[in-house]
Structure formats: structure tokens, C-alpha cells
Design an enzyme around this catalytic site. Structure first.
Site, PDB file in Angstrom:
ATOM      1  CG  ASP A  82      36.616  50.486  31.130  1.00 52.61           C
ATOM      2  OD1 ASP A  82      37.488  50.778  32.263  1.00 52.61           O
ATOM      3  OD2 ASP A  82      35.910  49.424  30.615  1.00 52.61           O
ATOM      4  CD  GLU A 140      31.610  44.411  34.897  1.00 47.52           C
ATOM      5  OE1 GLU A 140      30.515  45.108  33.549  1.00 47.52           O
ATOM      6  OE2 GLU A 140      32.833  44.718  33.941  1.00 47.52           O
ATOM      7  CG  ASP A 141      34.239  45.575  39.121  1.00 45.72           C
ATOM      8  OD1 ASP A 141      33.517  44.197  37.860  1.00 45.72           O
ATOM      9  OD2 ASP A 141      34.565  46.491  38.131  1.00 45.72           O
TER      10      ASP A 141
HETATM   11  P1  NDP Z   1      40.680  39.737  33.757  1.00 42.78           P
HETATM   12  O1  NDP Z   1      39.611  40.394  33.460  1.00 42.78           O
HETATM   13  O2  NDP Z   1      40.064  38.888  35.381  1.00 42.78           O
HETATM   14  O3  NDP Z   1      41.255  41.079  34.032  1.00 42.78           O
HETATM   15  C1  NDP Z   1      41.007  42.101  33.837  1.00 42.78           C
HETATM   16  C2  NDP Z   1      40.392  43.170  33.809  1.00 42.78           C
HETATM   17  O4  NDP Z   1      40.574  44.116  35.455  1.00 42.78           O
HETATM   18  C3  NDP Z   1      40.471  45.232  33.263  1.00 42.78           C
HETATM   19  O5  NDP Z   1      39.589  44.848  31.534  1.00 42.78           O
HETATM   20  C4  NDP Z   1      39.842  45.502  34.003  1.00 42.78           C
HETATM   21  O6  NDP Z   1      38.330  46.184  34.454  1.00 42.78           O
HETATM   22  C5  NDP Z   1      40.454  45.532  36.018  1.00 42.78           C
HETATM   23  N1  NDP Z   1      41.568  45.350  36.383  1.00 42.78           N
HETATM   24  C6  NDP Z   1      42.240  45.741  37.192  1.00 42.78           C
HETATM   25  N2  NDP Z   1      43.019  46.244  37.864  1.00 42.78           N
HETATM   26  C7  NDP Z   1      43.336  46.402  36.529  1.00 42.78           C
HETATM   27  C8  NDP Z   1      45.244  46.724  36.343  1.00 42.78           C
HETATM   28  N3  NDP Z   1      45.993  47.345  36.930  1.00 42.78           N
HETATM   29  N4  NDP Z   1      45.654  46.738  34.357  1.00 42.78           N
HETATM   30  C9  NDP Z   1      44.185  45.818  34.310  1.00 42.78           C
HETATM   31  N5  NDP Z   1      43.390  45.929  34.180  1.00 42.78           N
HETATM   32  C10 NDP Z   1      42.931  46.144  35.608  1.00 42.78           C
HETATM   33  O7  NDP Z   1      41.484  39.232  33.203  1.00 42.78           O
HETATM   34  P2  NDP Z   1      41.547  38.492  31.995  1.00 42.78           P
HETATM   35  O8  NDP Z   1      40.933  39.262  30.238  1.00 42.78           O
HETATM   36  O9  NDP Z   1      43.031  38.200  31.291  1.00 42.78           O
HETATM   37  O10 NDP Z   1      40.995  37.216  31.897  1.00 42.78           O
HETATM   38  C11 NDP Z   1      39.911  36.477  31.389  1.00 42.78           C
HETATM   39  C12 NDP Z   1      39.131  35.256  32.245  1.00 42.78           C
HETATM   40  O11 NDP Z   1      40.599  34.009  31.660  1.00 42.78           O
HETATM   41  C13 NDP Z   1      39.487  35.511  33.611  1.00 42.78           C
HETATM   42  O12 NDP Z   1      38.258  34.618  34.034  1.00 42.78           O
HETATM   43  C14 NDP Z   1      40.821  34.975  33.971  1.00 42.78           C
HETATM   44  O13 NDP Z   1      40.548  33.925  34.707  1.00 42.78           O
HETATM   45  C15 NDP Z   1      41.117  33.724  32.783  1.00 42.78           C
HETATM   46  N6  NDP Z   1      41.951  33.381  33.003  1.00 42.78           N
HETATM   47  C16 NDP Z   1      43.196  33.522  31.442  1.00 42.78           C
HETATM   48  C17 NDP Z   1      44.105  33.790  31.451  1.00 42.78           C
HETATM   49  C18 NDP Z   1      44.968  34.371  30.148  1.00 42.78           C
HETATM   50  O14 NDP Z   1      45.634  33.485  29.730  1.00 42.78           O
HETATM   51  N7  NDP Z   1      44.212  35.059  28.821  1.00 42.78           N
HETATM   52  C19 NDP Z   1      45.069  33.265  32.124  1.00 42.78           C
HETATM   53  C20 NDP Z   1      44.267  32.493  33.655  1.00 42.78           C
HETATM   54  C21 NDP Z   1      42.758  32.962  34.025  1.00 42.78           C
HETATM   55  P3  NDP Z   1      37.972  47.199  34.992  1.00 42.78           P
HETATM   56  O15 NDP Z   1      38.041  48.051  33.772  1.00 42.78           O
HETATM   57  O16 NDP Z   1      36.114  46.806  35.115  1.00 42.78           O
HETATM   58  O17 NDP Z   1      38.390  47.557  36.257  1.00 42.78           O
HETATM   59 ZN    ZN Z   2      36.938  50.167  34.382  1.00 39.86          ZN
END
Ligand code: NDP
Ligand code: ZN
Length: 180
Positions: free
Chosen positions: A123, A66-67
Site C-alpha cells: 500500500d 476505511e473508505d
Molecule cells: P492524506 O492522508 O489526506 O492523503 C494521502 C492518502 O490519500 C494516501 O495515504 C492514500 O491513501 C490516498 N491517496 C489517494 N490518491 C492518492 C495519490 N494520487 N497519491 C497518494 N495518495 C493518494 O494526506 P496527508 O497524510 O498529507 O494528510 C494528513 C492530514 O493533514 C489530513 O487531514 C490533511 O488534510 C492534513 N493536511 C496536511 C498538510 C501537510 O502539509 N501535511 C497540509 C494540509 C492538510 P489510501 O491508500 O487509503 O488510498
Molecule cells: Zn490503500
């Protein structure tokens, strides 16, 4: 046998560390990304009591396709088809829009294999514990709360898989006032 499993696990940790070497988590300290897959494997082994080597291997590898620039073929060649299949089950389709991917995680969770459900539960637990510790740079409190809500919907479809890990997730959702 036992020593082959230990060697396979070390090979997975090494492979994942190389693949994720330039990535960082979203916390303010920019923790090396590899801390996450290692921590997910630790949750499964120590908190979940899981000793199945393929589950622990898949946990170490779960974010490589994925990453990072890693293919499923590469995973299969190095670690075999069973590990490949679990990693594939926990890998989002990056060609889809982000919101669609999040919805599909909720929709598909109940149909995953037990081994994939284990990796997904650990996860989610790891990521929610990260979010409990601190809000990632640039995230609002609303976004954090929405993440807890979304994760609880995914977890609902993964239940009946590991009592202890689910109990830990329950504590987190309860503390956040998130109902499943
Ligand atoms: P993201 O999916 O962007 O980020 C969360 C993911 O990042 C986690 O599932 C984890 O995945 C990884 N991760 C890395 N570091 C951390 C950490 N310190 N703590 C937690 N997770 C971490 O987040 P959202 O689900 O909020 O975003 C969904 C979409 O919506 C994105 O496109 C985002 O940009 C957009 N968006 C959403 C907003 C909202 O208010 N919800 C506001 C602005 C934008 P892994 O296990 O794969 O590492
Ligand atoms: Zn993960």
C-alpha cells in the site's frame, strides 16, 4: 484448492469495484479508486512473489471498510475470518483525529501480523509511486515531502517482511533523501 482461490479473488475484485465505484484517486486525472487496490495486489503478486490467496484478497479489500460503507461483518460473511482479520489490521480508526491516526500507524506497525505487514508495505509503495508521478491537486511540495517522511517511519516498523518490496521502497526514499 486453486480454482476456489481464483474464484475468491475475482469475487474480492468485484466486491471492491462495486464498493469504490463512486470514488476517485487524488491525482489530476481523477483515476478510478479501484486502480489502487488492484495495483496493491499486483505489487504483492508480481513484485513480492506472494501467492497466499488470503493476502491477495485482503489487498483487494484493504480500503473498503476505511473508505466505503462496508463493515467487518460483511467482509467476514463474504470472505471469511482470516481475510477479515487482515483487513481489520490495516484499517485506521476513523473516529480518531487524522494526526493521531498517522501517529498510530507508526506506533503499531511493528506489532502487525506478517500478512498485514505485507499489505501495508505494498500500500505504501503504491501511494509513494503515485506521489512520485505527480503532486495531488491542492498539495504543496512540503506536504508531499512530509508524506514521504511519515511513510518511511511506518515502513521502518514493517521491515524484514519482503525483500523485494522493501528494496523498491528503499529506492524511493533514497531518491527523496528521506532517511529511515
Ligand atoms: P492524506 O492522508 O489526506 O492523503 C494521502 C492518502 O490519500 C494516501 O495515504 C492514500 O491513501 C490516498 N491517496 C489517494 N490518491 C492518492 C495519490 N494520487 N497519491 C497518494 N495518495 C493518494 O494526506 P496527508 O497524510 O498529507 O494528510 C494528513 C492530514 O493533514 C489530513 O487531514 C490533511 O488534510 C492534513 N493536511 C496536511 C498538510 C501537510 O502539509 N501535511 C497540509 C494540509 C492538510 P489510501 O491508500 O487509503 O488510498
Ligand atoms: Zn490503500
Amino acid at each position: 484448492n486453486g480454482s476456489q482461490s481464483i474464484i475468491s479473488l475475482i469475487n474480492c475484485a468485484d466486491f471492491a469495484a462495486i464498493k469504490h465505484r463512486n470514488q476517485r484517486r487524488k491525482d489530476k486525472d481523477e483515476t478510478p479508486y479501484i486502480n489502487h487496490p488492484v495495483g496493491v495486489a499486483r505489487i504483492l503478486a508480481v513484485e513480492g512473489g506472494i501467492t497466499d490467496p488470503v493476502v491477495l484478497q485482503a489487498a483487494l479489500l484493504h480500503d473498503t471498510v476505511e473508505d466505503t460503507e462496508t463493515s467487518f461483518e460483511e467482509i467476514e460473511k463474504e470472505f471469511g475470518k482470516e481475510v477479515r482479520d487482515i483487513v481489520a489490521e490495516v484499517t485506521d480508526d476513523k473516529s480518531l483525529p487524522k494526526m493521531e491516526r498517522k501517529h498510530l500507524q507508526i506506533k503499531h506497525a511493528p506489532y502487525k501480523s506478517r500478512k498485514a505487514k505485507l499489505v501495508k508495505l505494498a500500500d505504501k509503495l503504491y501511494n509513494l509511486r503515485d506521489l512520485e508521478k505527480e503532486t495531488p491537486q491542492g498539495w504543496t511540495e512540503t506536504r508531499v515531502q512530509e508524506y514521504f517522511q511519515w511513510a518511511s517511519q511506518v515502513v521502518r516498523g514493517l521491515r524484514g517482511t519482503n525483500e523485494n518490496i522493501e528494496k523498491e521502497l528503499d529506492k524511493i526514499f533514497k531518491a527523496r533523501n528521506v532517511l529511515e
